[in-house]
Design a protein around this motif. Structure first.
Motif: not given
Length: 212
Positions: A93-97
């Protein structure tokens, strides 16, 4: 808005150099998160979560970061949601703020692990009663004919739990993303943006500047 502009101008004037960054990406992320909070950004803990399905097709949606420690980033969701189904097939998974107001963003990649029942129960018990009740409606991605049906269902749930504690829905849980990389990006002067990448190599974090 003026406060955000002032903070943004200070960031731009100072620039971003490797010596300004901490060797610990978790600590550095907390520094930026606190600056986003100080700037008055609404929902600074909102992050775009990217997963892929069994065909390799990517999907994105916004979720809320609920906890951050050296174990990873925690969020909660319906275990029957599309994101949960995809994570069960492929845990990457990857998250972006996206802190647009500060012209900054942080991208974090890793592996998502289901939370223990104990962790889920602890978090659920601390939520406001109204939020606990609404959680029972979170059978995400299932078809609903109208909003009125949801409102009617909520009334039934409120009546069911009118007295006593609200139990945890069996379809609700959470995940912890264990990071293996952090990327910090911010706008730079003369359109030369700054990007720094932390990668975990043999249990140690390596920090490199990368091309914008």
């Amino acid at each position: 808005m003026l406060h955000q502009q002032k903070i943004r101008q200070l960031i731009l004037d100072k620039g971003m150099r490797v010596e300004d960054l901490d060797s610990d990406p978790f600590f550095q992320f907390n520094v930026w998160l606190e600056q986003a909070k100080d700037a008055g950004i609404r929902y600074p803990n909102a992050m775009t979560l990217a997963t892929v399905d069994s065909r390799g097709v990517p999907f994105q949606r916004m979720v809320m970061l609920r906890q951050l420690d050296y174990k990873g980033l925690v969020f909660y969701t319906s275990l029957g949601s599309r994101k949960s189904e995809q994570l069960a097939q492929n845990a990457n998974a990857s998250v972006l703020f996206p802190w647009h107001m500060l012209e900054r963003q942080v991208q974090i990649s890793g592996v998502a692990e289901p939370l223990s029942k104990r962790e889920v129960m602890k978090f659920f018990s601390l939520r406001p009663k109204s939020t606990q009740l609404a959680t029972w409606l979170s059978q995400q991605s299932s078809p609903v004919s109208s909003r009125g049906l949801l409102e009617s269902k909520l009334k039934e749930i409120k009546a069911r739990f009118a007295e006593g504690d609200i139990s945890i829905p069996p379809f609700w849980g959470g995940y912890r993303i264990v990071p293996d990389s952090f990327e910090f990006w911010q706008t730079g002067q003369d359109h030369v943006n700054d990007r720094f990448m932390y990668r975990c190599v043999d249990g140690l974090w390596r920090l490199d500047r990368i091309a914008p």
